[in-house]
Write a protein that holds these residues in place. Structure first.
Motif, short mmCIF file in Angstrom:
data_model
loop_
_atom_site.label_atom_id
_atom_site.label_comp_id
_atom_site.label_asym_id
_atom_site.label_seq_id
_atom_site.Cartn_x
_atom_site.Cartn_y
_atom_site.Cartn_z
N TYR A 1 -13.42 0.27 0.45
CA TYR A 1 -13.45 1.39 1.15
C TYR A 1 -13.40 2.74 0.26
CZ TYR A 1 -13.55 -1.61 5.27
OH TYR A 1 -13.87 -2.63 5.96
N LEU A 2 -12.95 2.54 -0.69
CA LEU A 2 -12.55 3.83 -1.54
C LEU A 2 -13.92 4.35 -2.47
CD1 LEU A 2 -8.85 3.64 -2.66
CD2 LEU A 2 -9.94 4.92 -0.94
N ARG B 1 -9.71 -5.32 -0.44
CA ARG B 1 -10.41 -4.32 0.69
C ARG B 1 -10.21 -3.16 0.72
NH1 ARG B 1 -8.14 -9.29 3.08
NH2 ARG B 1 -6.02 -8.27 3.38
N VAL B 2 -9.01 -2.71 0.05
CA VAL B 2 -8.95 -1.18 -0.05
C VAL B 2 -9.81 -0.51 -0.83
CG1 VAL B 2 -7.34 0.53 -0.73
CG2 VAL B 2 -6.42 -1.22 0.64
N GLU C 1 -5.37 -7.74 -0.05
CA GLU C 1 -5.15 -6.35 0.47
C GLU C 1 -5.94 -5.46 -0.33
OE1 GLU C 1 -1.51 -5.76 1.53
OE2 GLU C 1 -1.19 -7.37 3.03
N TYR C 2 -5.64 -5.48 -1.56
CA TYR C 2 -6.09 -4.19 -2.54
C TYR C 2 -7.64 -4.34 -2.79
CZ TYR C 2 -1.38 -2.68 -3.94
OH TYR C 2 -0.28 -2.39 -3.97
N LEU D 1 0.96 -1.22 0.02
CA LEU D 1 -0.13 -0.12 0.06
C LEU D 1 0.74 1.24 0.08
CD1 LEU D 1 -2.68 -1.07 2.30
CD2 LEU D 1 -2.66 -1.39 0.08
N GLU E 1 -7.60 5.40 -6.26
CA GLU E 1 -8.88 5.99 -6.34
C GLU E 1 -9.21 6.18 -7.65
OE1 GLU E 1 -9.82 8.48 -2.21
OE2 GLU E 1 -8.58 9.46 -3.92
N LYS F 1 -2.62 7.00 -2.71
CA LYS F 1 -4.06 6.64 -2.68
C LYS F 1 -4.76 7.41 -3.92
CE LYS F 1 -7.91 7.96 0.21
NZ LYS F 1 -8.35 8.64 1.44
#
Length: 363
Positions: free
Chosen positions: A263-264, A259-260, A256-257, A223, A232, A228
Motif C-alpha cells: 500500500y506504500l 502487506r504494508v 505483515e510488512y 509496525l 517508505e 512509516k
C-alpha cells in the motif's frame, strides 16, 4: 626508587601477568608506570603514498587516508582534497547498500554473516559502521570491529567504525568520501550501517543504491518498531532472527510488512520493495538478500536509471556540502562579530528573532 632505595629493574611487559593489583609491579615507581620503549612518531602521510597505497589495496594506508579525510584540522584539508581528486576516477564501481533498523535487530550480526558470505563468493566488502556519539561527552564506543570479529580478520574485508558526531541521519560526516576511497581500493560492495535514529535516515538513503531495513519479530507490535517514513524509503525489509522458536513469528511479521509495502508508494520508481525473513545466526535466507540486491541492480540498469541515480546523489551531495560550507564561513566571517551581542538582545526580548537575523545578514 623502591622501599629499599634500589632502582626498579626493567622487565618485559609479558612478565607482569600473574601478579596481583596490590603488588607493586616492576617498572612502576611512585605510583606511575613508565615504558622502556621510546614512542615513535608516525611519519605524516603524503599524497603519493596515500593514493598508491589505496590503489594497491593496502588496508593500513586506506585507514590512514580515511583518518585524514575525517580530520577537521585545517592543515589536513589540502591533503584530503588531493587524495580525493586522484582517487575519484577509480571510484563508483561498487554496490552501495545502506542497512538500518531498530535497536536490537541484530544489524552487526547480520552484516558479519552477510559480509562473510560475500567474501567467500569472491567479493571484496567494506563496512562503514557508524557508532552513535554521546551528546554529553562527545565520545563514541566504536566497537563494531569487536562485534564483527570474524569479518574483520578476513583478507577481503575492511571495517571502518566512525563516530556519527551528531550528524543527521546517523552517518558520519565524511561517509561519502570514505565510500569513494574504499571503491578506489577495489571494494565492490560497500555496506553502510547506520545508527537507526528514525526519519532522519533519509541522509543515508541519498548516498546508497539499495536501502535495507532490518526488523525483528516477537518484540511487540512490529509496525510500531520504526516510523512509516523509514519503511517508505526501504527497497527491502528483512525480518531477522527467523530461527528456533521465533521462526514462525518472523514469518508472520514478514507477511505483515509485505502487506504494508503493497500500500506504500515505492521510493525507487519501477521497483517493488520486498519483505523477507532470515537468520543471521545460521545463515538461512541471507543469500536471498544478496539475490534481491542483484535483481534490483539489473532492473535499474535495464531501465537506464542506475547511473542517473548516482548523478542525482552527487548533486545532492554537492548542495549539502555547499550549505555546510556557507554556514561555516558565515560564522567565521567578520559579519558574525556581533553575534553574541545580538543573541543577548534576543534572549532579553529586546529584539525579535526576525529582526536579529536581518541585522546579521543585511547589516
Amino acid at each position: 626508587m623502591n622501599s629499599e632505595g634500589k632502582k626498579p629493574e626493567w622487565v618485559p611487559e609479558d612478565d607482569h601477568h600473574g601478579t596481583y593489583a596490590s603488588e607493586v609491579k616492576p617498572g612502576v615507581a611512585d605510583g606511575m608506570a613508565f615504558s622502556t620503549k621510546p614512542r615513535k612518531k608516525r611519519r605524516p602521510l603524503e599524497a603519493d603514498e596515500a593514493v598508491e597505497g589505496i590503489l594497491d589495496s593496502s588496508r593500513t594506508i586506506l585507514a590512514r587516508a580515511i583518518t585524514v579525510i575525517e580530520s577537521r584540522a585545517p592543515a589536513h584539508r589540502p591533503l584530503a582534497a588531493e587524495i580525493l581528486r586522484r582517487c575519484l576516477p577509480e571510484s563508483g564501481r561498487s554496490v552501495r547498500v545502506g542497512i538500518t533498523g531498530v535497536p536490537g535487530a541484530g544489524k552487526s550480526t547480520f552484516i558479519e554473516r552477510f559480509g562473510l558470505q560475500l567474501c567467500e563468493a569472491g567479493h571484496r566488502v567494506a563496512v562503514l559502521a557508524v557508532d552513535p556519539t554521546s551528546a554529553v561527552s562527545g565520545g563514541s564506543v566504536l566497537g563494531d570491529k569487536t562485534r564483527m570479529e570474524d569479518l574483520s580478520r578476513h583478507s577481503s574485508a575492511f571495517i571502518r567504525p566512525s563516530p556519527a558526531g551528531g550528524t543527521l541521519g546517523g552517518v558520519a560526516a565524511k561517509t561519502r568520501e570514505t565510500m569513494l576511497l574504499c571503491e578506489a581500493a577495489g571494494y565492490d560492495v560497500i555496506l553502510v550501517e547506520t545508527v537507526g535514529v528514525g526519519q532522519s535516515e533519509v541522509a543515508v538513503r541519498t548516498m546508497v543504491d539499495f536501502f535495507l531495513l532490518l526488523q525483528i519479530a516477537g518484540a511487540g507490535d512490529e509496525l510500531q518498531g520504526i516510523k512509516k517514513g523509514v519503511i517508505e524509503m526501504a527497497d527491502a525489509i528483512v525480518v531477522n532472527k527467523a530461527d528456533g522458536d521465533n521462526k514462525r513469528r518472523a514469518e508472520v511479521a514478514r507477511g505483515e510488512y509485505s502487506r504494508v509495502l503493497h500500500y506504500l508508494h515505492p521510493h525507487t520508481p519501477g521497483w517493488t520493495p520486498k519483505a523477507m525473513a532470515c537468520s543471521a545466526l545460521d545463515g538461512t535466507g541471507v543469500d536471498a538478500v544478496w539475490k534481491t540486491i542483484g535483481d534490483f541492480r539489473s532492473q535499474l540498469e535495464e531501465a537506464g536509471t542506475w547511473s542517473s541515480r548516482r548523478q542525482e546523489q552527487n548533486v545532492k551531495w554537492f548542495h549539502t556540502l555547499l550549505k555546510d560550507a556557507v554556514l561555516a564561513r558565515f560564522f567565521e566571517s567578520a559579519a558574525a562579530d556581533g553575534l553574541r551581542e545580538i543573541e543577548g538582545e534576543v534572549a532579553a526580548g529586546k529584539v525579535s528573532v526576525t529582526e536579529a537575523v536581518d541585522r546579521l545578514l543585511w547589516p
